[in-house]
Design a protein around this motif. Structure first.
Motif, PDB file in Angstrom:
ATOM      1  N   ALA A 185       0.818  -1.213   0.000  1.00  8.88           N
ATOM      2  CA  ALA A 185       0.000   0.000   0.000  1.00  8.88           C
ATOM      3  C   ALA A 185       0.855   1.267   0.000  1.00  8.88           C
ATOM      4  O   ALA A 185       0.521   2.248  -0.685  1.00  8.88           O
ATOM      5  N   GLU A 186       1.952   1.271   0.744  1.00 11.64           N
ATOM      6  CA  GLU A 186       2.804   2.463   0.770  1.00 11.64           C
ATOM      7  C   GLU A 186       3.445   2.712  -0.585  1.00 11.64           C
ATOM      8  O   GLU A 186       3.483   3.845  -1.072  1.00 11.64           O
ATOM      9  N   GLN A 187       3.931   1.650  -1.207  1.00 11.93           N
ATOM     10  CA  GLN A 187       4.535   1.795  -2.526  1.00 11.93           C
ATOM     11  C   GLN A 187       3.497   2.216  -3.565  1.00 11.93           C
ATOM     12  O   GLN A 187       3.791   2.999  -4.472  1.00 11.93           O
ATOM     13  N   VAL A 188       2.292   1.709  -3.429  1.00 13.70           N
ATOM     14  CA  VAL A 188       1.218   2.113  -4.339  1.00 13.70           C
ATOM     15  C   VAL A 188       0.927   3.602  -4.188  1.00 13.70           C
ATOM     16  O   VAL A 188       0.743   4.318  -5.174  1.00 13.70           O
ATOM     17  N   GLY A 189       0.872   4.074  -2.961  1.00 12.87           N
ATOM     18  CA  GLY A 189       0.643   5.494  -2.737  1.00 12.87           C
ATOM     19  C   GLY A 189       1.713   6.347  -3.378  1.00 12.87           C
ATOM     20  O   GLY A 189       1.421   7.395  -3.984  1.00 12.87           O
ATOM     21  N   GLN A 190       2.966   5.907  -3.304  1.00 15.09           N
ATOM     22  CA  GLN A 190       4.060   6.631  -3.929  1.00 15.09           C
ATOM     23  C   GLN A 190       3.925   6.609  -5.447  1.00 15.09           C
ATOM     24  O   GLN A 190       4.174   7.618  -6.120  1.00 15.09           O
ATOM     25  N   ALA A 191       3.509   5.460  -5.979  1.00 12.38           N
ATOM     26  CA  ALA A 191       3.334   5.347  -7.422  1.00 12.38           C
ATOM     27  C   ALA A 191       2.201   6.250  -7.907  1.00 12.38           C
ATOM     28  O   ALA A 191       2.321   6.917  -8.947  1.00 12.38           O
ATOM     29  N   ARG A 192       1.109   6.291  -7.153  1.00 13.02           N
ATOM     30  CA  ARG A 192      -0.010   7.156  -7.526  1.00 13.02           C
ATOM     31  C   ARG A 192       0.430   8.618  -7.563  1.00 13.02           C
ATOM     32  O   ARG A 192       0.108   9.357  -8.499  1.00 13.02           O
ATOM     33  N   SER A 193       1.171   9.026  -6.561  1.00 13.66           N
ATOM     34  CA  SER A 193       1.644  10.412  -6.506  1.00 13.66           C
ATOM     35  C   SER A 193       2.584  10.717  -7.662  1.00 13.66           C
ATOM     36  O   SER A 193       2.525  11.802  -8.268  1.00 13.66           O
ATOM     37  N   ALA A 194       3.451   9.759  -8.003  1.00 15.32           N
ATOM     38  CA  ALA A 194       4.394   9.963  -9.100  1.00 15.32           C
ATOM     39  C   ALA A 194       3.675  10.077 -10.433  1.00 15.32           C
ATOM     40  O   ALA A 194       4.009  10.926 -11.266  1.00 15.32           O
ATOM     41  N   VAL A 195       2.678   9.228 -10.646  1.00 18.26           N
ATOM     42  CA  VAL A 195       1.902   9.300 -11.883  1.00 18.26           C
ATOM     43  C   VAL A 195       1.196  10.646 -11.982  1.00 18.26           C
ATOM     44  O   VAL A 195       1.232  11.319 -13.025  1.00 18.26           O
ATOM     45  N   ALA A 196       0.552  11.052 -10.909  1.00 20.46           N
ATOM     46  CA  ALA A 196      -0.204  12.309 -10.918  1.00 20.46           C
ATOM     47  C   ALA A 196       0.691  13.507 -11.165  1.00 20.46           C
ATOM     48  O   ALA A 196       0.304  14.459 -11.859  1.00 20.46           O
ATOM     49  N   ALA A 197       1.895  13.485 -10.620  1.00 26.26           N
ATOM     50  CA  ALA A 197       2.762  14.653 -10.676  1.00 26.26           C
ATOM     51  C   ALA A 197       3.659  14.699 -11.902  1.00 26.26           C
ATOM     52  O   ALA A 197       3.987  15.787 -12.390  1.00 26.26           O
ATOM     53  N   ASN A 198       4.052  13.531 -12.433  1.00 21.36           N
ATOM     54  CA  ASN A 198       5.162  13.520 -13.376  1.00 21.36           C
ATOM     55  C   ASN A 198       4.845  13.029 -14.780  1.00 21.36           C
ATOM     56  O   ASN A 198       5.639  13.274 -15.695  1.00 21.36           O
ATOM     57  N   LEU A 199       3.745  12.336 -14.985  1.00 20.68           N
ATOM     58  CA  LEU A 199       3.465  11.834 -16.321  1.00 20.68           C
ATOM     59  C   LEU A 199       2.654  12.842 -17.131  1.00 20.68           C
ATOM     60  O   LEU A 199       1.914  13.656 -16.590  1.00 20.68           O
ATOM     61  N   SER A 200       2.799  12.757 -18.447  1.00 23.87           N
ATOM     62  CA  SER A 200       1.997  13.574 -19.361  1.00 23.87           C
ATOM     63  C   SER A 200       0.759  12.770 -19.718  1.00 23.87           C
ATOM     64  O   SER A 200       0.842  11.797 -20.476  1.00 23.87           O
ATOM     65  N   LEU A 201      -0.376  13.160 -19.176  1.00 31.24           N
ATOM     66  CA  LEU A 201      -1.590  12.367 -19.302  1.00 31.24           C
ATOM     67  C   LEU A 201      -2.627  13.095 -20.143  1.00 31.24           C
ATOM     68  O   LEU A 201      -2.817  14.306 -20.016  1.00 31.24           O
ATOM     69  N   PHE A 202      -3.321  12.317 -20.988  1.00 30.54           N
ATOM     70  CA  PHE A 202      -4.339  12.863 -21.882  1.00 30.54           C
ATOM     71  C   PHE A 202      -5.540  11.936 -21.882  1.00 30.54           C
ATOM     72  O   PHE A 202      -5.481  10.809 -21.403  1.00 30.54           O
ATOM     73  N   THR A 203      -6.637  12.403 -22.451  1.00 32.81           N
ATOM     74  CA  THR A 203      -7.820  11.559 -22.595  1.00 32.81           C
ATOM     75  C   THR A 203      -7.610  10.578 -23.738  1.00 32.81           C
ATOM     76  O   THR A 203      -6.777  10.807 -24.629  1.00 32.81           O
ATOM     77  N   PRO A 204      -8.361   9.483 -23.772  1.00 31.16           N
ATOM     78  CA  PRO A 204      -8.252   8.564 -24.904  1.00 31.16           C
ATOM     79  C   PRO A 204      -8.507   9.238 -26.248  1.00 31.16           C
ATOM     80  O   PRO A 204      -7.839   8.922 -27.237  1.00 31.16           O
ATOM     81  N   ALA A 205      -9.459  10.166 -26.303  1.00 30.55           N
ATOM     82  CA  ALA A 205      -9.726  10.863 -27.573  1.00 30.55           C
ATOM     83  C   ALA A 205      -8.513  11.676 -28.016  1.00 30.55           C
ATOM     84  O   ALA A 205      -8.160  11.706 -29.204  1.00 30.55           O
ATOM     85  N   GLU A 206      -7.850  12.344 -27.061  1.00 30.17           N
ATOM     86  CA  GLU A 206      -6.652  13.120 -27.393  1.00 30.17           C
ATOM     87  C   GLU A 206      -5.517  12.208 -27.829  1.00 30.17           C
ATOM     88  O   GLU A 206      -4.780  12.517 -28.786  1.00 30.17           O
ATOM     89  N   ASP A 207      -5.371  11.071 -27.156  1.00 27.45           N
ATOM     90  CA  ASP A 207      -4.311  10.134 -27.530  1.00 27.45           C
ATOM     91  C   ASP A 207      -4.543   9.575 -28.930  1.00 27.45           C
ATOM     92  O   ASP A 207      -3.606   9.472 -29.737  1.00 27.45           O
ATOM     93  N   GLU A 208      -5.778   9.212 -29.235  1.00 31.45           N
ATOM     94  CA  GLU A 208      -6.075   8.706 -30.575  1.00 31.45           C
ATOM     95  C   GLU A 208      -5.808   9.774 -31.626  1.00 31.45           C
ATOM     96  O   GLU A 208      -5.272   9.482 -32.705  1.00 31.45           O
ATOM     97  N   ALA A 209      -6.143  11.015 -31.320  1.00 22.92           N
ATOM     98  CA  ALA A 209      -5.897  12.111 -32.257  1.00 22.92           C
ATOM     99  C   ALA A 209      -4.398  12.283 -32.518  1.00 22.92           C
ATOM    100  O   ALA A 209      -3.990  12.587 -33.655  1.00 22.92           O
ATOM    101  N   MET A 210      -3.569  12.083 -31.514  1.00 20.55           N
ATOM    102  CA  MET A 210      -2.122  12.195 -31.708  1.00 20.55           C
ATOM    103  C   MET A 210      -1.595  11.104 -32.630  1.00 20.55           C
ATOM    104  O   MET A 210      -0.707  11.341 -33.462  1.00 20.55           O
ATOM    105  N   ILE A 211      -2.124   9.894 -32.494  1.00 17.57           N
ATOM    106  CA  ILE A 211      -1.700   8.798 -33.366  1.00 17.57           C
ATOM    107  C   ILE A 211      -2.066   9.128 -34.818  1.00 17.57           C
ATOM    108  O   ILE A 211      -1.265   8.921 -35.748  1.00 17.57           O
ATOM    109  N   ARG A 212      -3.254   9.680 -35.029  1.00 16.43           N
ATOM    110  CA  ARG A 212      -3.659  10.078 -36.376  1.00 16.43           C
ATOM    111  C   ARG A 212      -2.805  11.247 -36.886  1.00 16.43           C
ATOM    112  O   ARG A 212      -2.407  11.272 -38.057  1.00 16.43           O
TER     113      ARG A 212
END
Length: 235
Positions: A185-212
């Motif tokens: 659980a502690e490692q999961v909490g750290q992973a959640r925080s890292a994803v929220a803070a550091n990854l470039s996240l988009f909606t599926p529609a935006e991701d599909e548009a980038m592939i096109r």
């Protein structure tokens, strides 16, 4: 990437230089991604629709070797060139893929360090979310430029609603699934925080548009599991 985004992505990638994290790596993806093994099987099925029996495939984000291992076991005629920026992860992949070493070439670097090809197909699993929009589109274009006409490309990465309330709700579900799957659980909490803070996240529609936008055609979603989405596309 902007300086801030580059620093954030680097902090997230730094975990792959940690010896303890490397040793535990193979345990992580199945706990955080629902249907992890099925995703690999589906990837093989989708590639197999088009590529020849002796296909040469480009694998971007090959560190750890999990997807190459799954594809090499199920398709003994396929060859692979894997690219990854993290040397320790490539060392892990090299060890894991020893039974298939005659069919695999692993390269440290980014897409620009990949051979020109042309390759019969390509995959990028659990990696594009490290890149901001501009770099993601550029990378997708560079993948496409290395593929044969009509070749398939399979991508799976973190992609979900970015509305503030929905974003938090899905990140909570991402964490809850990992804990339910046996992750600490502690490692999961750290992973959640890292994803929220550091990854470039988009909606599926935006991701599909980038592939096109990168020039791929016949872009179809094939995988959706909590915060993860996947697409099959063709040159």
């Amino acid at each position: 990437m902007t300086a801030t985004e580059t620093d954030g992505a680097q902090r997230f990638l730094d975990q792959f230089a940690d010896k303890d994290a490397i040793a535990r790596y193979a345990e992580g993806p199945p706990r955080f991604l629902p249907g992890f093994d099925a995703m690999h099987r589906m990837t093989g099925v989708l590639l197999d629709e088009v590529v020849p029996a002796g296909a040469h495939l480009l694998v971007l984000g090959a560190g750890g070797g999990l997807e190459i291992d799954a594809l090499a076991r199920s398709h003994p005629g396929w060859r692979f060139t894997g690219i990854d920026p993290a040397r320790p992860m490539l060392d892990l992949a090299e060890a894991a893929l020893a039974p298939f070493k005659d069919r695999i070439d692993l390269i440290e670097g980014l897409i620009d360090d990949a051979p020109a090809g042309p390759f019969d197909g390509a995959t990028c699993l659990l990696a594009l979310h490290f890149l901001d929009r501009a770099e993601r589109v550029r990378t997708l274009r560079a993948i496409r430029a290395r593929l044969c006409p009509g070749a398939p490309f399979v991508a799976v990465h973190s992609s979900f609603s970015q509305d503030a309330d929905a974003r938090d709700r899905w990140l909570d579900r991402y964490a809850a699934f990992a804990i339910a799957s046996g992750a600490d659980a502690e490692q999961v909490g750290q992973a959640r925080s890292a994803v929220a803070a550091n990854l470039s996240l988009f909606t599926p529609a935006e991701d599909e548009a980038m592939i096109r936008e990168a020039g791929f055609a016949e872009v179809e979603p094939f995988f959706a599991a909590f915060t993860w989405h996947g697409w099959i596309a063709h040159v």
